[in-house]
Design a protein around this motif. Structure first.
Motif, PDB file in Angstrom:
ATOM      1  N   ARG A 112       0.806  -1.207   0.000  1.00 34.93           N
ATOM      2  CA  ARG A 112       0.000   0.000   0.000  1.00 34.93           C
ATOM      3  C   ARG A 112       0.845   1.266   0.000  1.00 34.93           C
ATOM      4  O   ARG A 112       0.327   2.360  -0.095  1.00 34.93           O
ATOM      5  CB  ARG A 112      -0.918  -0.018   1.227  1.00 34.93           C
ATOM      6  N   PRO A 149       3.883   3.949  -1.438  1.00 34.36           N
ATOM      7  CA  PRO A 149       4.131   4.512  -2.778  1.00 34.36           C
ATOM      8  C   PRO A 149       4.990   3.583  -3.636  1.00 34.36           C
ATOM      9  O   PRO A 149       5.923   2.971  -3.137  1.00 34.36           O
ATOM     10  CB  PRO A 149       4.862   5.826  -2.470  1.00 34.36           C
ATOM     11  N   HIS A 150       4.672   3.510  -4.895  1.00 39.69           N
ATOM     12  CA  HIS A 150       5.429   2.695  -5.848  1.00 39.69           C
ATOM     13  C   HIS A 150       5.789   3.595  -7.027  1.00 39.69           C
ATOM     14  O   HIS A 150       4.930   3.934  -7.838  1.00 39.69           O
ATOM     15  CB  HIS A 150       4.593   1.501  -6.317  1.00 39.69           C
ATOM     16  N   ARG A 199       4.941   2.333 -10.697  1.00 39.14           N
ATOM     17  CA  ARG A 199       3.504   2.223 -10.909  1.00 39.14           C
ATOM     18  C   ARG A 199       2.880   3.615 -11.042  1.00 39.14           C
ATOM     19  O   ARG A 199       2.003   3.845 -11.863  1.00 39.14           O
ATOM     20  CB  ARG A 199       2.860   1.460  -9.747  1.00 39.14           C
ATOM     21  N   ARG A 200       3.366   4.539 -10.225  1.00 35.42           N
ATOM     22  CA  ARG A 200       2.857   5.905 -10.292  1.00 35.42           C
ATOM     23  C   ARG A 200       3.254   6.572 -11.609  1.00 35.42           C
ATOM     24  O   ARG A 200       2.459   7.320 -12.210  1.00 35.42           O
ATOM     25  CB  ARG A 200       3.397   6.697  -9.101  1.00 35.42           C
ATOM     26  N   TYR A 202     -10.057   8.836  -7.976  1.00 34.69           N
ATOM     27  CA  TYR A 202      -9.016   8.218  -8.801  1.00 34.69           C
ATOM     28  C   TYR A 202      -8.951   8.938 -10.136  1.00 34.69           C
ATOM     29  O   TYR A 202      -9.850   9.705 -10.499  1.00 34.69           O
ATOM     30  CB  TYR A 202      -9.312   6.736  -9.075  1.00 34.69           C
ATOM     31  N   LYS A 217      -4.583   5.697 -12.309  1.00 37.92           N
ATOM     32  CA  LYS A 217      -4.430   5.312 -10.902  1.00 37.92           C
ATOM     33  C   LYS A 217      -5.381   4.176 -10.551  1.00 37.92           C
ATOM     34  O   LYS A 217      -5.023   3.251  -9.806  1.00 37.92           O
ATOM     35  CB  LYS A 217      -4.675   6.525 -10.003  1.00 37.92           C
ATOM     36  N   LEU A 251      -3.754   2.637  -7.411  1.00 42.04           N
ATOM     37  CA  LEU A 251      -3.263   3.791  -6.670  1.00 42.04           C
ATOM     38  C   LEU A 251      -4.430   4.670  -6.239  1.00 42.04           C
ATOM     39  O   LEU A 251      -5.450   4.735  -6.938  1.00 42.04           O
ATOM     40  CB  LEU A 251      -2.310   4.615  -7.536  1.00 42.04           C
ATOM     41  N   GLN A 252      -4.264   5.324  -5.105  1.00 40.41           N
ATOM     42  CA  GLN A 252      -5.274   6.265  -4.676  1.00 40.41           C
ATOM     43  C   GLN A 252      -4.607   7.448  -3.984  1.00 40.41           C
ATOM     44  O   GLN A 252      -3.555   7.311  -3.381  1.00 40.41           O
ATOM     45  CB  GLN A 252      -6.289   5.613  -3.735  1.00 40.41           C
ATOM     46  N   CYS A 301      -0.241   9.653  -2.138  1.00 40.92           N
ATOM     47  CA  CYS A 301      -0.626   8.587  -3.054  1.00 40.92           C
ATOM     48  C   CYS A 301      -0.148   7.258  -2.481  1.00 40.92           C
ATOM     49  O   CYS A 301       1.028   7.104  -2.142  1.00 40.92           O
ATOM     50  CB  CYS A 301      -0.007   8.814  -4.429  1.00 40.92           C
ATOM     51  N   THR A 302      -1.045   6.315  -2.314  1.00 39.82           N
ATOM     52  CA  THR A 302      -0.700   4.989  -1.803  1.00 39.82           C
ATOM     53  C   THR A 302      -1.142   3.935  -2.807  1.00 39.82           C
ATOM     54  O   THR A 302      -1.982   4.177  -3.674  1.00 39.82           O
ATOM     55  CB  THR A 302      -1.373   4.724  -0.446  1.00 39.82           C
ATOM     56  N   ALA A 303      -0.539   2.763  -2.668  1.00 35.65           N
ATOM     57  CA  ALA A 303      -0.809   1.671  -3.602  1.00 35.65           C
ATOM     58  C   ALA A 303      -1.371   0.471  -2.849  1.00 35.65           C
ATOM     59  O   ALA A 303      -1.116   0.287  -1.663  1.00 35.65           O
ATOM     60  CB  ALA A 303       0.466   1.276  -4.341  1.00 35.65           C
TER      61      ALA A 303
END
Length: 510
Positions: free
Chosen positions: A139, A141-142, A145-146, A208, A212, A217-218, A277-279
């Motif tokens: 969850r 940050p990535h 992916r971002r 979103y 995302k 991502l959110q 932003c979390t994943a």
């Protein structure tokens, strides 16, 4: 201690540690170089969080424990009741499995009704075992992916702008060299402006963006709420400037690299002060959908670009007004920045007079009496469609040079006029546009490829779509064939700019 030391001590990945920091469970200090400095208290808090998460306690309850609004005894008692309920449900399903195994029935003779009735009384709960290193770590940050989520959002906005530009407004970037580079700049600028308008609306309502959502991502405030419109707008502006460098070549790569380094070194990103932003973990279907979106975007972008080269009336017998519309389309779609595009009026006269070539450059005219092209006259069939077109061309000659490149100045206007009158339907195949344009210009050269004899010479060729194009030299004074060119493509001027030369051109439809 550094985040690397904290990773080793707690057994949690960096992404999980940052996620807990974003959730307000730990609050490291900042050193002078802006790096995080984790304390013993932060390490102890992470150990507590790790224990409570493995006991399946949710983050809201852990936050309440840390804030003191919930006691540990109350939280553990509630969680024990939840787990006991889960255990009872699991034992019920296990009992059904044992009874089925003892029933000694096979698959063909199985009667599922009674067993389904038994199971319907309580649904089997999902497992509540939590591995914080794996699940909460996902969850965090990535960066990649971002990056790809934003790239998809940006490309989607560029596609929307491209469709509006080409298919709705019929506005085209001038085809200078490099034409593709100029169009790319226009598309990126317009796409970025549209994203500035659209992304804040999506984040504060839906929560979103398309990219995302696909990549799990959110963007949320520390308390879990969606960002406000102001927060989302500030975020996208900071991303555009501090993260993407306003898409300035090379500088964009430099800013992207700096942000990646800052992230891996534990520094906060400039746009994540109020909303982070979390994943979350995503299944393979999301990745497959992401790839499918890219393929669809590429297909639609290619279609939009190719369709922009199809004239308004590519086939069927054409009326004079339709030929005029096609001609103006080709001049608008294909003219160059260093050239001034001409415009035909519906009656065949010139709204914008074709430029003349003087002193190695094209010069726009304001007085029609100095123009080189007469109005286009149309002969029509009984149904109103074009049967033939006629136009006179009288190059003025360049007063600065002793040679007239008749082929170059003739093809500048006549090639588009021939393409505009082509009703064969070949124009629908936009992938052949460059080849068709080249062939039309070559046809202009073929028209002039006849032995020089002054006035009275004539030539006839087959043009685009099977039309018959005839050129007659009506006047030729003060010109002679240029050495090495025994035709009318290059002519020597006896006195630069003082000769008289006229061609009468007829285009007969097949």
């Amino acid at each position: 201690m550094t985040i690397k030391e904290l990773e080793k001590r707690s057994g949690l990945p960096r992404t999980a540690i940052r996620f807990y920091e974003q959730q307000g469970l730990i609050a490291p200090q900042r050193r002078e170089n802006n790096y995080r400095d984790y304390s013993e208290e932060d390490a102890r808090t992470l150990e507590k969080v790790k224990l409570l998460r493995q006991l399946s306690l949710d983050l809201e309850a852990i936050r309440a424990l840390k804030e003191g609004s919930l006691s540990l005894a109350q939280a553990m008692e509630r969680q024990a009741e939840v787990l006991e309920g889960d255990r009872a449900d699991l034992e019920r399903y296990a009992r059904v499995c044992r009874e089925l195994s003892q029933a000694q029935t096979d698959y063909d003779s199985l009667e599922p009704g009674p067993w389904l009735e038994e199971l319907s009384q309580t649904e089997l709960p999902p497992t509540r075992r939590v591995d914080p290193a794996r699940e909460d770590g996902l969850r965090g940050p990535h960066p990649w992916r971002r990056f790809w989520a934003r790239y998809l959002d940006q490309s989607l906005m560029i596609l929307v702008c491209q469709v509006v530009q080409f298919q709705v407004l019929h506005w085209y970037a001038p085809p200078i060299l490099p034409q593709d580079g100029l169009q790319a700049v226009v598309s990126v600028v317009l796409g970025s402006l549209l994203l500035i308008l659209v992304e804040p609306i999506l984040l504060c309502t839906w929560g979103y963006t398309p990219g995302k959502w696909l990549l799990g991502l959110q963007v949320r405030q520390p308390d879990g709420r969606k960002p406000t419109w102001d927060q989302a707008t500030q975020r996208i502006l900071l991303v555009l400037w501090r993260g993407q460098g306003l898409h300035i070549p090379l500088y964009e790569l430099w800013r992207t690299w700096l942000c990646y380094v800052d992230y891996t070194d534990g520094k906060p990103l400039p746009w994540e002060k109020e909303a982070q932003c979390t994943a979350r973990s995503i299944h393979r279907g999301r990745w497959a959908a992401w790839v499918a979106c890219w393929l669809l975007l590429a297909t639609l972008s290619d279609w939009s670009t190719m369709d922009s080269y199809v004239p308004p009336h590519p086939d069927a017998p054409l009326t004079p007004a339709q030929v005029v519309e096609n001609y103006n389309f080709y001049k608008r779609r294909c003219y160059y920045l260093y050239d001034h595009s001409s415009v035909l009026a519906p009656d065949g006269s010139w709204e914008v007079i074709p430029s003349v070539y003087q002193n190695k450059e094209w010069k726009q005219l304001s007085d029609e009496s100095f123009g080189e092209w007469s109005a286009v006259t149309f002969e029509t069939n009984p149904d109103g469609t074009v049967a033939a077109m006629q136009v006179d061309f009288s190059p003025k000659g360049d007063p600065y040079r002793d040679v007239l490149d008749a082929e170059a100045v003739l093809s500048e206007t006549l090639s588009q006029l021939m393409l505009a009158a082509d009703s064969s339907g070949e124009a629908r195949n936009s992938s052949q546009f460059v080849e068709r344009e080249f062939d039309a210009q070559r046809d202009c050269g073929r028209l002039l490829d006849m032995p020089f004899q002054g006035a009275g010479a004539a030539n006839q060729i087959e043009g685009p779509g099977g039309m018959t194009v005839t050129l007659e030299v009506t006047r030729c004074e003060g010109y002679q064939s240029y050495p090495g060119f025994e035709n009318y493509s290059w002519l020597a001027q006896e006195e630069p700019g003082a000769g008289t030369l006229s061609f009468h051109i007829t285009l007969e439809m097949p």
